[in-house]
Design a protein around this motif. Sequence first.
Motif, PDB file in Angstrom:
ATOM      1  N   CYS A 294      -5.992 -14.021  14.950  1.00  0.00           N
ATOM      2  CA  CYS A 294      -6.416 -13.254  13.910  1.00  0.00           C
ATOM      3  C   CYS A 294      -5.585 -11.896  13.803  1.00  0.00           C
ATOM      4  O   CYS A 294      -5.258 -11.406  12.770  1.00  0.00           O
TER       5      CYS A 294
ATOM      6  N   ASN B 273     -12.409 -16.594  10.590  1.00  0.00           N
ATOM      7  CA  ASN B 273     -11.858 -15.244  11.120  1.00  0.00           C
ATOM      8  C   ASN B 273     -10.468 -14.998  10.794  1.00  0.00           C
ATOM      9  O   ASN B 273     -10.102 -13.968  10.802  1.00  0.00           O
TER      10      ASN B 273
ATOM     11  N   SER C 129      -8.959 -12.351   8.487  1.00  0.00           N
ATOM     12  CA  SER C 129      -7.999 -11.192   9.128  1.00  0.00           C
ATOM     13  C   SER C 129      -6.630 -11.302   8.014  1.00  0.00           C
ATOM     14  O   SER C 129      -6.013 -10.368   7.733  1.00  0.00           O
TER      15      SER C 129
END
Length: 124
Positions: free
Chosen positions: A110, A41, A45
Amino acid sequence: MQTVLLISLGAIIGANLRYFVAQYVSRLIPSSFPFGTLIINISASFILGFFLVWTSERVLADPRWRIFFAVGFCATYSTYSSYAFETFALIETGRWTAAAWNILVTNAVCFLAVIAGAALARSI
């Protein structure tokens, strides 16, 4: 039809990379904490922040690349549903502190990764 094919090709690549990164991280960092999902993640991002800013502010890119990369690749490489389920599983097993850390770190880092990707894209 071309749009569907671009999304599909990006999705195939993103989903497979997600699987291989998760497997690699679980071997590299054996833990009951979902580090693989967290790393995926964060990197998704960063990559999305970089790519969207870079292709809208720094280079001329065919709009089809945005469809392929942002909608196809990044959407399947990122694992928000896995993150949500793994957080739920931590709560279900009474690991409230680990669940809270997962929520805090995933959301904060993120977001910072998107900012870092955008900053890198603007600097080159």
